[in-house]
Scaffold this motif. Sequence first.
Motif, PDB file in Angstrom:
ATOM      1  N   TYR A   1     -26.670 -31.351  -9.589  1.00  0.00           N
ATOM      2  CA  TYR A   1     -25.949 -32.216  -8.666  1.00  0.00           C
ATOM      3  C   TYR A   1     -24.444 -32.101  -8.926  1.00  0.00           C
ATOM      4  O   TYR A   1     -24.011 -31.997 -10.068  1.00  0.00           O
TER       5      TYR A   1
ATOM      6  N   ILE B   1     -33.643 -36.672  -8.745  1.00  0.00           N
ATOM      7  CA  ILE B   1     -33.288 -38.056  -8.446  1.00  0.00           C
ATOM      8  C   ILE B   1     -33.798 -38.380  -7.040  1.00  0.00           C
ATOM      9  O   ILE B   1     -33.515 -37.667  -6.086  1.00  0.00           O
ATOM     10  N   GLN B   2     -34.519 -39.456  -6.931  1.00  0.00           N
ATOM     11  CA  GLN B   2     -35.147 -39.805  -5.654  1.00  0.00           C
ATOM     12  C   GLN B   2     -34.184 -40.519  -4.709  1.00  0.00           C
ATOM     13  O   GLN B   2     -34.244 -40.342  -3.502  1.00  0.00           O
ATOM     14  N   ASN B   3     -33.299 -41.337  -5.263  1.00  0.00           N
ATOM     15  CA  ASN B   3     -32.379 -42.121  -4.438  1.00  0.00           C
ATOM     16  C   ASN B   3     -30.976 -42.002  -5.026  1.00  0.00           C
ATOM     17  O   ASN B   3     -30.633 -42.678  -5.987  1.00  0.00           O
ATOM     18  N   MET B   4     -30.165 -41.107  -4.441  1.00  0.00           N
ATOM     19  CA  MET B   4     -28.845 -40.841  -5.007  1.00  0.00           C
ATOM     20  C   MET B   4     -27.894 -42.026  -4.853  1.00  0.00           C
ATOM     21  O   MET B   4     -27.063 -42.281  -5.716  1.00  0.00           O
ATOM     22  N   ASP B   5     -28.008 -42.769  -3.748  1.00  0.00           N
ATOM     23  CA  ASP B   5     -27.149 -43.946  -3.578  1.00  0.00           C
ATOM     24  C   ASP B   5     -27.416 -44.982  -4.673  1.00  0.00           C
ATOM     25  O   ASP B   5     -26.486 -45.579  -5.223  1.00  0.00           O
ATOM     26  N   HIS B   6     -28.689 -45.179  -4.967  1.00  0.00           N
ATOM     27  CA  HIS B   6     -29.042 -46.113  -6.034  1.00  0.00           C
ATOM     28  C   HIS B   6     -28.525 -45.613  -7.385  1.00  0.00           C
ATOM     29  O   HIS B   6     -28.006 -46.398  -8.192  1.00  0.00           O
ATOM     30  N   PHE B   7     -28.641 -44.312  -7.623  1.00  0.00           N
ATOM     31  CA  PHE B   7     -28.186 -43.734  -8.884  1.00  0.00           C
ATOM     32  C   PHE B   7     -26.677 -43.908  -9.040  1.00  0.00           C
ATOM     33  O   PHE B   7     -26.191 -44.273 -10.115  1.00  0.00           O
TER      34      PHE B   7
ATOM     35  N   SER C   1     -19.212 -39.735  -5.118  1.00  0.00           N
ATOM     36  CA  SER C   1     -20.290 -39.161  -4.317  1.00  0.00           C
ATOM     37  C   SER C   1     -21.150 -38.262  -5.187  1.00  0.00           C
ATOM     38  O   SER C   1     -20.782 -37.906  -6.319  1.00  0.00           O
TER      39      SER C   1
ATOM     40  N   GLU D   1     -24.193 -34.935  -4.621  1.00  0.00           N
ATOM     41  CA  GLU D   1     -24.998 -34.087  -3.745  1.00  0.00           C
ATOM     42  C   GLU D   1     -25.713 -33.036  -4.574  1.00  0.00           C
ATOM     43  O   GLU D   1     -25.194 -32.556  -5.578  1.00  0.00           O
ATOM     44  N   GLU D   2     -26.915 -32.689  -4.158  1.00  0.00           N
ATOM     45  CA  GLU D   2     -27.650 -31.645  -4.861  1.00  0.00           C
ATOM     46  C   GLU D   2     -27.115 -30.288  -4.431  1.00  0.00           C
ATOM     47  O   GLU D   2     -26.699 -30.086  -3.289  1.00  0.00           O
TER      48      GLU D   2
END
Length: 264
Positions: A7, A75-81, A97, A99-100
């Motif tokens: 990421y 990571i399933q939920n990047m906003d949460h992370f 921000s 991004e993968e």
Amino acid sequence: MKENHVYILRVQFLGFRYSGWQKQPNLRTIEGMLVKTLKFIVPGVPFKILGAGRTDAKVSALAAAFTLTFKESPIQNMDHFIGLFNANLPLDIRILSMEETKSDFNIILDAKIKEYVYLFSFGQKNHPFCAPFMANFLEDLDIESMKKAAQLFVGTHDFSTYTSRLQKNTKTVRTIISCEIRPNTLLKANFFPEDSYAFHVSGAGFMRYQIRMMMGALVLLGKGELSLENIRSSLIAGSEIQLTYVAPGSGLVLNGLEFAKDES
């Protein structure tokens, strides 16, 4: 063999409390704080981080970046992370921000253009609250001559005079895409001096202390200790001009970072 998940994270930080980016024993660094926080929010999960470059002590960034590699599940939920990461980082570091990217992405080799801005003022002492954000030179400086000299850095030159601890295989020929001094519009505060300036420099990559030594040379010129011809001569291979002044780190900000992948 488990697949790596890589990421790109964009990050901002105020460098005034830190001894630079790179993790160092017994010192507070940006990388060290990121690693410490990650170990807390993803305990027991193997990971690796790699920065796009190494900033020096007290240097800040509005547009830094690093890669975060996980060897486990993605990571399933990047906003949460991002929210979890920011909630546990100190207030002077912020993740913008995430991004993968491809597993073969190299954040150092794929960095295409970096823009640094050096904020400064001169002629009288600043409000103490300015210290983390801009350098303050108490002498009067010939700002118009400094503006002219900044233009001399544009193009491809040998910058061996503008680095310290020059290593044997260091690439000293570098290309400056743009370089100018203009009024500071990057950061504003009611305690800033009425007049402050920004030295903008962009290029593909820079050596250690290069921007701060370029700024240092301009300050010496502004004080009348160097001439325009001295600056011009210092950019020629084999130059006998010796520069040792490194402008303070607290004025320097990484303001822009573009990757080759950004064009796709």
